[in-house]
Design an enzyme around this catalytic site. Structure first.
Site, short mmCIF file in Angstrom:
data_model
loop_
_atom_site.label_atom_id
_atom_site.label_comp_id
_atom_site.label_asym_id
_atom_site.label_seq_id
_atom_site.Cartn_x
_atom_site.Cartn_y
_atom_site.Cartn_z
N LYS A 29 -36.70 -23.01 -29.23
CA LYS A 29 -37.10 -22.19 -30.51
C LYS A 29 -37.62 -20.56 -29.68
O LYS A 29 -38.36 -20.54 -29.10
CB LYS A 29 -38.54 -22.48 -30.50
CG LYS A 29 -38.61 -21.49 -31.86
CD LYS A 29 -40.07 -22.02 -32.00
CE LYS A 29 -41.12 -20.56 -32.46
NZ LYS A 29 -40.41 -19.27 -32.75
N CYS A 75 -43.91 -7.78 -20.40
CA CYS A 75 -45.21 -8.05 -19.88
C CYS A 75 -45.76 -7.52 -18.38
O CYS A 75 -46.99 -7.92 -17.87
CB CYS A 75 -44.92 -9.55 -19.68
SG CYS A 75 -43.53 -9.92 -18.55
N GLU A 129 -53.89 -5.82 -23.88
CA GLU A 129 -52.54 -5.14 -23.50
C GLU A 129 -51.77 -4.38 -24.68
O GLU A 129 -52.04 -5.05 -25.69
CB GLU A 129 -51.82 -6.77 -23.58
CG GLU A 129 -49.93 -6.41 -23.36
CD GLU A 129 -49.14 -8.27 -22.90
OE1 GLU A 129 -50.01 -8.82 -24.22
OE2 GLU A 129 -49.07 -8.16 -22.00
#
Ligand code: NAP
Length: 484
Positions: free
Chosen positions: A180, A289, A387
């Site tokens: 997915k 990331c 973040e």
């Protein structure tokens, strides 16, 4: 170039392109213009169930899991070859979907995806067990077996690479997969489904269900037919996914958020260090990331470094991802742009000084934000600790090695970290104490499928890449044969 049928509008289940059972569709937006470029089928629980069943049937049928590692490796080599042959089209699709510069898509995303398949093609040849010496009068040996059906759930920022980092080792080990991709960036996953089929991966071995996280993702996580969950995404959703895996006792790999520190010592080669610092926070428009959005600079070179950044960062080519000279494209979606804007506003309120950037770029209706450098924020400010996931760099001074290590380790994350120094002993000493899954010395984001990658603390657990990833898609069976 091979001609591939691209069917971005449909789900790929059991080797067939299908509409969602309820006919639902979702829009895909070009972030450089803010316009809809196509629609894709939006899978519901019924479609996810069909995909898991197809993967289960393919696994149990043994046409992939029962094949020799060498034969699987040959097919995976062919996948890599097809990725390279279709680099132009695949790169253009990834650029259109994510907004990243087309030149980088081809040089980085497409190349890395091909490297992944090549690497695991080679490892598929050598997936073996061991004999064990025991006092029993027996021959004891171990075998590495595939786990079964792998649910691979990937985020929006590196669709092609992150799908490859899961699907390649999962297939090399003999598993079948239901993938997915992120709702916002599903196109390369569908294109890859066509390439995998063309390379000879049997029907049902890889299935792609485009759809939303809360519906399709959730149904996949909870499906009893899934044997392993390989998740990359935010820490919040990862926590949720890990809790479901815990309830169902399924093995999981969690590649989650990051907020890395990049430490520059006074003895660093500053010119080289600046290049790595800029790459570390603008690459992929900061939707990275393993980016380095927290710059820690030794006090004697702090103001010099700020001066160099103030001059260099506004010169980084920002604009249309189709132009070959572009280095920074738009954010991948409007929600990401708004989030970055909110964080920069917050930084202003938290006492931050905007050294450069700090605003949108108005271009073609796209989601552009200027690379931004912020000084003078306290370490406990949210912009430092959380973040941001955009082209934003905070800069803080430090006075000792000990303070640099403390600041670097002070957030909940621990994915990557970096050190700029010409002092070899210092480099190793600091690498030893940084809480991160990977530490780069004198550069940033040096990655290769041979080198394991993954996080500690809130950045997750488990490793992708390297032989470590291959073993994560297998289980060990011991066989003990009596010699009496
Ligand atoms: P996200 O919101 O956590 O989504 C990741 C994936 O999970 C998407 O496919 C998403 O689907 C799906 N999802 C959402 N809710 C779900 C649910 N309830 N059940 C199952 N699946 C669900 O992350 P993102 O915003 O796409 O990506 C950015 C994050 O990923 C950042 O935190 C970044 O640091 C992290 N990341 C980590 C790595 C690494 O290697 N550690 C690499 C890249 C990115 P939808 O798209 O439909 O919401």
């Amino acid at each position: 170039m091979t001609t591939i049928e691209i069917e971005p509008g449909r789900l790929f289940i059991g080797g067939q392109w299908r509409e969602a059972a309820d006919g639902a569709r979702t829009e895909v937006v070009d972030p450089s213009r803010g316009t809809v470029v196509t629609t894709v089928a939006e899978a519901g629980a019924v479609d996810v169930d069909a995909a898991v069943r197809a993967a289960r049937e393919a696994f149990d049928g043994g046409q992939w899991s029962g094949m020799s590692g060498r034969e699987r490796g040959r097919i995976l080599h062919r996948v890599a070859q097809l990725i390279r042959e279709n680099a132009e089209e695949l790169g253009a699709l990834e650029s259109l979907d994510v907004g990243k510069p087309i030149s980088l898509c081809q040089a980085v995303d497409v190349t890395n995806a091909a490297n992944d398949y090549e690497h695991y093609a080679a490892l598929a040849y050598s997936l073996d067990g061991a004999t064990r010496d025991t006092p029993m009068n027996a021959l004891a040996y171990t075998r590495r077996e595939p786990l079964g059906v792998v649910a691979a759930i990937t985020p929006f920022n590196f669709p092609l690479i992150l799908a490859g980092s899961k699907i390649a080792p999962a297939l090399a080990a003999g598993n079948t997969v239901v993938h997915k991709p992120a709702d916002e960036t599903p196109l390369s996953a569908l294109y890859m489904a066509g390439l995998l089929r063309e390379a000879g991966v049997p029907d049902g071995v890889v299935n792609v269900v485009t759809g939303s996280g809360p519906v399709a993702g959730e149904a996949l996580l909870r499906h009893s037919g899934v044997d392993k969950i390989a998740f990359t995404g935010s820490t919040a959703i990862g926590r949720h996914a890990a809790s479901i895996a815990g309830e169902n006792l399924k093995p999981v790999t969690m590649e989650l958020g990051g907020n890395a520190a990049h430490i520059v010592f006074e003895d660093a080669d500053l010119e080289k260090a600046v290049g790595a610092v800029i790459k570390g926070f603008v690459f992929n428009t900061g939707q990275f990331c393993m980016g380095g959005p927290r710059l820690l600079v030794s006090r004697p070179v702090y103001s010099t470094m700020l001066g160099i950044l103030a001059e260099a960062v506004p010169g980084v080519p920002l604009g249309d991802p189709r132009q070959p000279e572009t280095v920074v494209g738009p954010m991948a979606g409007e929600r990401h742009l708004k989030k970055v804007e909110e964080y920069v506003e917050l930084a202003r309120k938290e006492g931050g000084r905007i050294v450069c950037g700090g605003e949108r770029l108005d271009l073609d209706g796209g989601y552009y934000y200027k690379p931004t450098v912020i000084a003078d924020l306290p370490n406990d400010s949210r912009v430092v600790q959380e973040e941001v996931f955009g082209p934003v760099l905070t800069v803080q001074p430090f006075d000792s090695e000990e303070e640099a290590i403390q600041l670097a380790n002070s957030t909940p994350y621990g994915l990557a970290s970096g050190v700029q120094t010409t002092n070899l002993a210092r480099a190793h000493r600091i690498a030893d104490r940084l809480q991160a899954g990977i530490v780069w010395i004198n550069d940033w984001a040096m990655l290769d499928p041979a080198v394991p990658f993954g996080g500690v603390k809130d950045s997750g657990f488990g490793r992708e890449y390297g032989p470590e990833a291959l073993t994560a898609y297998t289980r060990v069976k011991s066989v003990v044969v009596s010699l009496d």
